[in-house]
Design a protein around this motif. Structure first.
Motif, PDB file in Angstrom:
ATOM      1  N   LYS A   1       0.961  -1.147  -0.442  1.00  0.00           N
ATOM      2  CA  LYS A   1       0.226  -0.105   0.595  1.00  0.00           C
ATOM      3  C   LYS A   1       0.827   1.581  -0.065  1.00  0.00           C
ATOM      4  O   LYS A   1       0.579   2.358  -1.056  1.00  0.00           O
ATOM      5  N   ARG A   2       1.940   1.276   0.911  1.00  0.00           N
ATOM      6  CA  ARG A   2       2.788   2.515   1.084  1.00  0.00           C
ATOM      7  C   ARG A   2       3.264   2.616   0.015  1.00  0.00           C
ATOM      8  O   ARG A   2       3.652   3.832  -0.979  1.00  0.00           O
ATOM      9  N   PHE A   3       4.328   1.485  -0.870  1.00  0.00           N
ATOM     10  CA  PHE A   3       4.614   1.811  -2.462  1.00  0.00           C
ATOM     11  C   PHE A   3       3.579   2.456  -3.794  1.00  0.00           C
ATOM     12  O   PHE A   3       4.375   2.966  -4.472  1.00  0.00           O
ATOM     13  N   THR A   4       2.330   1.837  -3.820  1.00  0.00           N
ATOM     14  CA  THR A   4       1.078   1.904  -4.729  1.00  0.00           C
ATOM     15  C   THR A   4       0.909   3.852  -4.783  1.00  0.00           C
ATOM     16  O   THR A   4       0.808   4.075  -5.570  1.00  0.00           O
ATOM     17  N   ALA A   5       1.153   4.737  -2.976  1.00  0.00           N
ATOM     18  CA  ALA A   5       0.626   5.730  -2.777  1.00  0.00           C
ATOM     19  C   ALA A   5       2.066   6.534  -3.121  1.00  0.00           C
ATOM     20  O   ALA A   5       1.726   6.951  -3.702  1.00  0.00           O
ATOM     21  N   GLU A   6       3.129   5.723  -3.138  1.00  0.00           N
ATOM     22  CA  GLU A   6       4.430   6.625  -3.742  1.00  0.00           C
ATOM     23  C   GLU A   6       4.399   6.471  -5.156  1.00  0.00           C
ATOM     24  O   GLU A   6       4.699   7.927  -5.898  1.00  0.00           O
TER      25      GLU A   6
ATOM     26  N   MET B   1      -0.308   0.532  -9.190  1.00  0.00           N
ATOM     27  CA  MET B   1      -0.390  -0.606  -8.934  1.00  0.00           C
ATOM     28  C   MET B   1       0.888  -1.145 -10.318  1.00  0.00           C
ATOM     29  O   MET B   1       1.259  -0.683 -11.699  1.00  0.00           O
ATOM     30  N   SER B   2       2.026  -1.823  -9.604  1.00  0.00           N
ATOM     31  CA  SER B   2       2.774  -1.876 -10.712  1.00  0.00           C
ATOM     32  C   SER B   2       3.612  -3.301 -10.791  1.00  0.00           C
ATOM     33  O   SER B   2       3.573  -3.130  -9.090  1.00  0.00           O
ATOM     34  N   VAL B   3       4.164  -4.254 -11.440  1.00  0.00           N
ATOM     35  CA  VAL B   3       5.336  -5.250 -10.825  1.00  0.00           C
ATOM     36  C   VAL B   3       6.354  -4.626  -9.979  1.00  0.00           C
ATOM     37  O   VAL B   3       6.222  -5.223  -9.284  1.00  0.00           O
ATOM     38  N   ASP B   4       6.342  -3.439 -10.590  1.00  0.00           N
ATOM     39  CA  ASP B   4       7.908  -2.655  -9.606  1.00  0.00           C
ATOM     40  C   ASP B   4       7.445  -2.740  -7.864  1.00  0.00           C
ATOM     41  O   ASP B   4       8.234  -2.527  -7.099  1.00  0.00           O
ATOM     42  N   VAL B   5       5.899  -2.284  -7.910  1.00  0.00           N
ATOM     43  CA  VAL B   5       5.511  -2.515  -6.726  1.00  0.00           C
ATOM     44  C   VAL B   5       5.597  -3.162  -6.113  1.00  0.00           C
ATOM     45  O   VAL B   5       6.448  -3.793  -4.369  1.00  0.00           O
ATOM     46  N   ILE B   6       5.266  -4.169  -6.034  1.00  0.00           N
ATOM     47  CA  ILE B   6       5.390  -5.798  -5.926  1.00  0.00           C
ATOM     48  C   ILE B   6       6.320  -6.245  -5.303  1.00  0.00           C
ATOM     49  O   ILE B   6       6.515  -6.315  -4.163  1.00  0.00           O
ATOM     50  N   ARG B   7       7.173  -5.816  -6.038  1.00  0.00           N
ATOM     51  CA  ARG B   7       8.998  -6.117  -6.795  1.00  0.00           C
ATOM     52  C   ARG B   7       9.797  -5.558  -4.733  1.00  0.00           C
ATOM     53  O   ARG B   7      10.210  -6.351  -4.053  1.00  0.00           O
ATOM     54  N   LYS B   8       9.313  -4.450  -4.871  1.00  0.00           N
ATOM     55  CA  LYS B   8       9.508  -3.651  -3.497  1.00  0.00           C
ATOM     56  C   LYS B   8       9.203  -3.873  -2.264  1.00  0.00           C
ATOM     57  O   LYS B   8       9.286  -4.118  -1.520  1.00  0.00           O
ATOM     58  N   ALA B   9       7.738  -3.883  -1.999  1.00  0.00           N
ATOM     59  CA  ALA B   9       6.834  -5.524  -1.099  1.00  0.00           C
ATOM     60  C   ALA B   9       7.575  -5.998  -0.168  1.00  0.00           C
ATOM     61  O   ALA B   9       7.384  -6.028   0.359  1.00  0.00           O
ATOM     62  N   TYR B  10       8.484  -7.043  -1.777  1.00  0.00           N
ATOM     63  CA  TYR B  10       9.048  -8.313  -0.763  1.00  0.00           C
ATOM     64  C   TYR B  10       9.900  -7.738  -0.133  1.00  0.00           C
ATOM     65  O   TYR B  10      10.792  -8.479   0.500  1.00  0.00           O
TER      66      TYR B  10
END
Length: 397
Positions: free
Chosen positions: A106-111, A115-124
């Motif tokens: 949620k934090r990276f999506t807001a930044e 939504m993106s592949v990059d957001v998910i990878r950063k969350a992991y």
């Protein structure tokens, strides 16, 4: 007096599973022995069903469904998040993922405002770093936490796009209708990282060309360094950083030679799919299900029965198969308590997500209600939990 004594003794010696039965449904789910289930719920893009059966003394599988805003901003984007976290060596990592991964997403999506592949990878990555900091803090008091880890399977549906991310050997399968015949085909969407797969062994060998023992066949099972089946996970820091592969970690987890480079990875395989009207449902499950059912068998079971209770139905069929393999009755398997049950099957988590094409294709401009459900298990008082479970076979996920 005698009857009271008999009643007391009967309660004491009742099969322990029966003592956990809850007959009254609550807003989240129901518990029936070692089986927790939520027969139906609603997410932004349709309905869902969840079920978890516990085999380990402490439930190592964790799971969640989150629907509504996928950002810390209530303005969205909106969608559905599904997570299945199959822990090994103990429950600490899978519990940590449940508490933190979605919040990071949620934090990276807001930044990034999308939504993106990059957001998910950063969350992991943020989740991995967070758990590693926990291990660093607890290392001297609780060194075995370095040998605790978890597979991590995630699905995100946002504006008609499906993102599937995976570390480890849990699996996501799509049920898609073939227009010409009307049959529903099973399509595996997730890539798996298990040393039993030839391509994974080759990948490990190419990454570690100077190590002839990077994968070892042990008790007829391929394991990374003879220790763990999965090649990617959150946690398992004893195979990622040299400072955690030494005393006071148990000798059976320590490598004979110094750890020169990271062996396991927390980098997920991520795929992106545009959902189509003929995409009917998704099955997310830990490998405990797939040990007993093929992709197509699971899809057929969901397709041929009512939506209500789909996940529970899949779990029960898997348990029936597990009983059959041990030449015992399903009714007898159900009487075996957690801990001992692990000798017959693994923890099993299943989430079935039904896709309503009208809802999937319509980008939500109106703020939907937030839905948050976590897969359950036997809830023990905190003081009854061991400070750290001793992994018997790390990564036997």
């Amino acid at each position: 007096m005698l009857s009271e004594l008999m009643n007391f003794l009967r309660a004491c010696f009742l099969p322990r599973s029966d003592r956990y039965v809850h007959t009254n449904p609550d807003s989240v789910g129901r518990q029936d022995g070692l089986l927790w289930y939520k027969d139906t719920g609603h997410h932004l893009n349709g309905e869902f069903s969840m079920a978890v059966v516990q085999a380990n003394n402490l439930l190592e599988d964790q799971s969640q469904v989150e629907s509504g805003s996928l950002s810390t901003h209530e303005s969205g984007p909106y969608g559905t998040f599904v997570g299945v976290y199959d822990g090994h060596g103990g429950p600490e990592t899978s519990r940590y993922i449940t508490d933190h991964l979605f919040q990071h997403l949620k934090r990276f999506t807001a930044e990034q405002q999308s939504m993106s592949v990059d957001v998910i990878r950063k969350a992991y990555q943020a989740t991995e770093e967070g758990f590693m900091s926990i291990v660093t803090k607890q290392w001297l008091m609780k060194p075995q936490i370095a040998a605790v880890g978890s597979c991590c399977l995630v699905g995100v549906i946002c504006n008609g796009t499906l993102y599937i991310a995976n570390c480890g050997d849990s699996r996501a399968v799509l049920g898609r209708v073939v227009k010409a015949t009307g049959e529903v085909l099973a399509i595996q969407l997730s890539a798996e990282h298990n040393a039993c797969i030839e391509s994974i062994r080759q990948e490990l060998k190419s990454l570690h060309p100077d190590d002839p023992h990077i994968v070892v066949l042990k008790h007829n099972v391929w394991r990374v360094k003879g220790l763990i089946q999965v090649s990617r996970s959150i946690g398992d820091v004893y195979l990622k950083k040299a400072e955690f592969n030494r005393e006071p970690l148990y000798a059976k987890f320590r490598l004979r030679e110094p750890l020169k480079r990271q062996i396991l990875s927390a980098d997920p395989s991520i795929s992106v799919h545009q959902l189509q009207p003929h995409d009917q449902f998704l099955i997310f499950a830990s490998d405990g299900l797939w040990e007993h059912l093929t992709n197509q068998q699971a899809v057929d079971i969901v397709q041929k029965h009512p939506r209500n209770g789909s996940a529970k139905r899949l779990v029960k069929v898997a348990l029936q198969e597990a009983a059959k393999k041990r030449e015992m009755r399903y009714s007898d398997l159900k009487k075996i308590d957690r801990g001992v049950r692990r000798h017959f099957h693994d923890d099993i988590t299943v989430i079935v997500v039904f896709l309503d094409s009208n809802l999937v294709s319509r980008a939500s401009s109106v703020k939907p209600p937030n839905v948050s459900v976590r897969g359950g298990g036997i809830n023990l008082p905190h003081n009854s939990l061991a400070p750290c479970s001793t992994p018997t076979e790390a990564g036997s996920t």
